[in-house]
Design a protein around this motif. Structure first.
Motif, short mmCIF file in Angstrom:
data_model
loop_
_atom_site.label_atom_id
_atom_site.label_comp_id
_atom_site.label_asym_id
_atom_site.label_seq_id
_atom_site.Cartn_x
_atom_site.Cartn_y
_atom_site.Cartn_z
N PHE A 107 37.79 23.89 -65.80
CA PHE A 107 36.63 24.78 -65.87
C PHE A 107 35.77 24.67 -64.61
CE2 PHE A 107 36.66 24.31 -70.78
CZ PHE A 107 37.72 25.20 -70.86
N ALA A 108 35.58 23.44 -64.12
CA ALA A 108 34.77 23.25 -62.91
C ALA A 108 35.42 23.90 -61.70
CB ALA A 108 34.55 21.77 -62.66
N MET A 109 36.73 23.78 -61.59
CA MET A 109 37.43 24.36 -60.45
C MET A 109 37.43 25.89 -60.52
SD MET A 109 40.61 21.73 -59.81
CE MET A 109 41.03 22.43 -58.23
N VAL A 110 37.60 26.45 -61.71
CA VAL A 110 37.54 27.90 -61.86
C VAL A 110 36.14 28.41 -61.48
CG1 VAL A 110 37.52 29.78 -63.56
CG2 VAL A 110 39.35 28.09 -63.59
N SER A 111 35.11 27.67 -61.89
CA SER A 111 33.75 28.09 -61.59
C SER A 111 33.46 28.05 -60.09
CB SER A 111 32.75 27.19 -62.33
OG SER A 111 32.91 27.29 -63.72
N THR A 112 33.87 26.97 -59.43
CA THR A 112 33.56 26.84 -58.01
C THR A 112 34.41 27.77 -57.15
OG1 THR A 112 35.07 24.93 -57.93
CG2 THR A 112 32.72 24.47 -58.12
N VAL A 113 35.72 27.69 -57.30
CA VAL A 113 36.61 28.53 -56.48
C VAL A 113 36.40 30.00 -56.83
CG1 VAL A 113 39.00 29.05 -55.89
CG2 VAL A 113 38.29 26.68 -56.21
N GLY A 114 36.29 30.30 -58.12
CA GLY A 114 36.04 31.68 -58.52
C GLY A 114 34.70 32.19 -58.02
N GLY A 115 33.67 31.33 -58.08
CA GLY A 115 32.36 31.72 -57.60
C GLY A 115 32.34 32.01 -56.11
N ILE A 116 33.02 31.15 -55.34
CA ILE A 116 33.10 31.37 -53.89
C ILE A 116 33.86 32.65 -53.59
CG2 ILE A 116 34.03 30.46 -51.73
CD1 ILE A 116 33.67 27.64 -52.95
N THR A 117 34.95 32.87 -54.30
CA THR A 117 35.76 34.07 -54.08
C THR A 117 34.95 35.33 -54.34
OG1 THR A 117 37.73 32.85 -54.77
CG2 THR A 117 37.90 35.24 -54.72
N LEU A 118 34.17 35.33 -55.42
CA LEU A 118 33.33 36.49 -55.72
C LEU A 118 32.19 36.64 -54.74
CD1 LEU A 118 33.13 36.21 -59.62
CD2 LEU A 118 34.40 37.91 -58.30
N ALA A 119 31.62 35.50 -54.29
CA ALA A 119 30.47 35.54 -53.40
C ALA A 119 30.81 36.15 -52.04
CB ALA A 119 29.91 34.13 -53.20
N LEU A 120 32.08 36.05 -51.63
CA LEU A 120 32.48 36.61 -50.34
C LEU A 120 32.34 38.12 -50.31
CD1 LEU A 120 35.70 34.52 -49.52
CD2 LEU A 120 33.34 34.13 -48.80
N GLY A 121 32.36 38.75 -51.48
CA GLY A 121 32.23 40.20 -51.53
C GLY A 121 30.81 40.67 -51.77
N GLY A 122 29.84 39.78 -51.75
CA GLY A 122 28.45 40.16 -51.99
C GLY A 122 27.54 39.67 -50.89
N SER A 123 26.27 39.97 -51.03
CA SER A 123 25.30 39.57 -50.02
C SER A 123 24.23 38.65 -50.59
CB SER A 123 24.63 40.81 -49.42
OG SER A 123 24.00 41.58 -50.43
N ILE A 124 24.50 38.04 -51.74
CA ILE A 124 23.56 37.12 -52.34
C ILE A 124 24.15 35.71 -52.30
CG2 ILE A 124 22.57 38.90 -53.84
CD1 ILE A 124 24.23 37.84 -56.12
N PRO A 125 23.35 34.66 -52.52
CA PRO A 125 23.86 33.29 -52.45
C PRO A 125 24.98 33.04 -53.46
CG PRO A 125 21.47 33.30 -52.41
CD PRO A 125 21.89 34.70 -52.72
N ILE A 126 25.71 31.99 -53.21
CA ILE A 126 26.88 31.66 -54.03
C ILE A 126 26.51 31.17 -55.43
CG2 ILE A 126 26.97 29.33 -53.07
CD1 ILE A 126 29.91 29.33 -53.47
N SER A 127 25.36 30.51 -55.57
CA SER A 127 25.04 29.84 -56.82
C SER A 127 25.03 30.75 -58.05
CB SER A 127 23.70 29.10 -56.70
OG SER A 127 22.70 29.95 -56.22
N PRO A 128 24.53 32.00 -57.98
CA PRO A 128 24.58 32.82 -59.20
C PRO A 128 26.00 33.08 -59.70
CG PRO A 128 23.05 33.77 -57.61
CD PRO A 128 23.78 32.67 -56.91
N TYR A 129 26.95 33.20 -58.77
CA TYR A 129 28.34 33.43 -59.18
C TYR A 129 28.90 32.19 -59.88
CZ TYR A 129 28.07 37.35 -55.88
OH TYR A 129 27.71 38.49 -55.22
N VAL A 130 28.68 31.02 -59.27
CA VAL A 130 29.21 29.78 -59.85
C VAL A 130 28.58 29.51 -61.21
CG1 VAL A 130 29.40 27.28 -59.54
CG2 VAL A 130 29.68 28.81 -57.58
N THR A 131 27.28 29.64 -61.29
CA THR A 131 26.59 29.33 -62.54
C THR A 131 26.93 30.34 -63.64
OG1 THR A 131 24.63 30.50 -61.73
CG2 THR A 131 24.68 28.12 -61.44
#
Length: 288
Positions: free
Chosen positions: A237-261
């Motif tokens: 779950f932790a790895m999906v949250s972090t790697v998935g959050g970073i992957t999604l964050a690359l396509g946006g212009s906001i900080p990474i934390s909202p995606y991970v959380t």
């Protein structure tokens, strides 16, 4: 901001294929921190240290802010602050009631110091913001090497004390009677927890560190009580949250934390729903 502008800020994959290879180091760092967070988080839940993680994060934030102010390495400052807080809690707060009192004192002190140091800092505003919300997209090869080496040491130490620490966490009184060095193990774990908090802050920042060190393990405990399964699910779950959050964050212009959380929270909600359904239908999972 209209709806289209909002979606464009959050999800914009027009240049995604070009961006993804550029952030390979960030994705690897996220995977490493997911592994670390999932392992450490299992014992955080077993030892009822969720509140302690937040307290450690506040002093870690203060250490990072001070390092930023004097031009020192921010990661080193974060490590120094979190390890100091963790050891203070380990020494001063042996009982849960005492520990919570100490955390209640440390949290506002650390946050106040951090705000003071950031107020005195005259550099880029993005550097201030990154301490609170994470900035892992800026990880380079040198930082990745340091991160990987540090995480490896923490994981190795955790594996070395895994069995006695599990015993001491599950039933400390019987562990003491059996001659297990419960107090010593507690101090060692708090030291490792301090390092894990400091490293995790790079992903989600000081304010949201619970998403890596608490939520994945809490989600795992909703669907199983088997120790090995809890560890595996927590790490996954932790790895999906972090790697998935970073992957999604690359396509946006906001900080990474909202995606991970958000990913971490959705996983928890899903696991909680699964756990409730299984309990309603009489499916209980006993510890292995």
């Amino acid at each position: 901001m209209d709806w289209n502008s909002f979606l464009d800020a959050v999800f914009n994959f027009s240049n995604y294929g070009e961006l993804l290879p550029l952030f390979r180091d960030s994705l690897l760092a996220g995977a490493i921190l997911g592994l670390l967070g999932g392992l450490v988080g299992t014992f955080v839940m077993m030892r009822d240290l969720a509140f302690a993680v937040h307290g450690i994060a506040e002093l870690s934030f203060a250490g990072a802010a001070f390092a930023l102010l004097i031009g020192a390495d921010v990661i080193f400052g974060s490590l120094a602050g979190s390890v100091l807080a963790a050891l203070l809690l380990g020494v001063m707060g042996v009982r849960a009631r005492d520990r919570n009192s100490v955390i209640g004192v440390i949290m506002p002190f650390g946050l106040g110091l951090g705000i003071l140091f950031l107020s005195l800092y005259q550099g880029r505003a993005a550097n201030k913001f990154g301490l609170l919300t994470g900035q892992i997209v800026a990880v380079d090869s040198a930082q990745l090497s340091v991160l990987a080496a540090t995480a490896l040491l923490v994981v190795a130490a955790l594996v070395a004390i895994w069995r006695p620490l599990t015993f001491a966490s599950a039933d400390p009184e019987i562990a003491v009677a059996r001659g297990v060095p419960v107090r010593g193990l507690s101090l060692v774990f708090m030291f490792l927890l301090g390092i894990a908090v400091a490293l995790s802050i790079q992903v989600v920042g000081a304010l949201l560190v619970l998403a890596l060190l608490i939520t994945p393990a809490a989600a795992a405990l909703q669907v199983t009580a088997a120790p090995k399964a809890v560890v595996l699910l927590s790490v996954s779950f932790a790895m999906v949250s972090t790697v998935g959050g970073i992957t999604l964050a690359l396509g946006g212009s906001i900080p990474i934390s909202p995606y991970v959380t958000t990913l971490s929270f959705l996983i928890y909600v899903l696991c909680r729903a699964i756990g409730a359904w299984r309990r309603r239908h009489g499916w209980t999972v006993r510890p292995a």
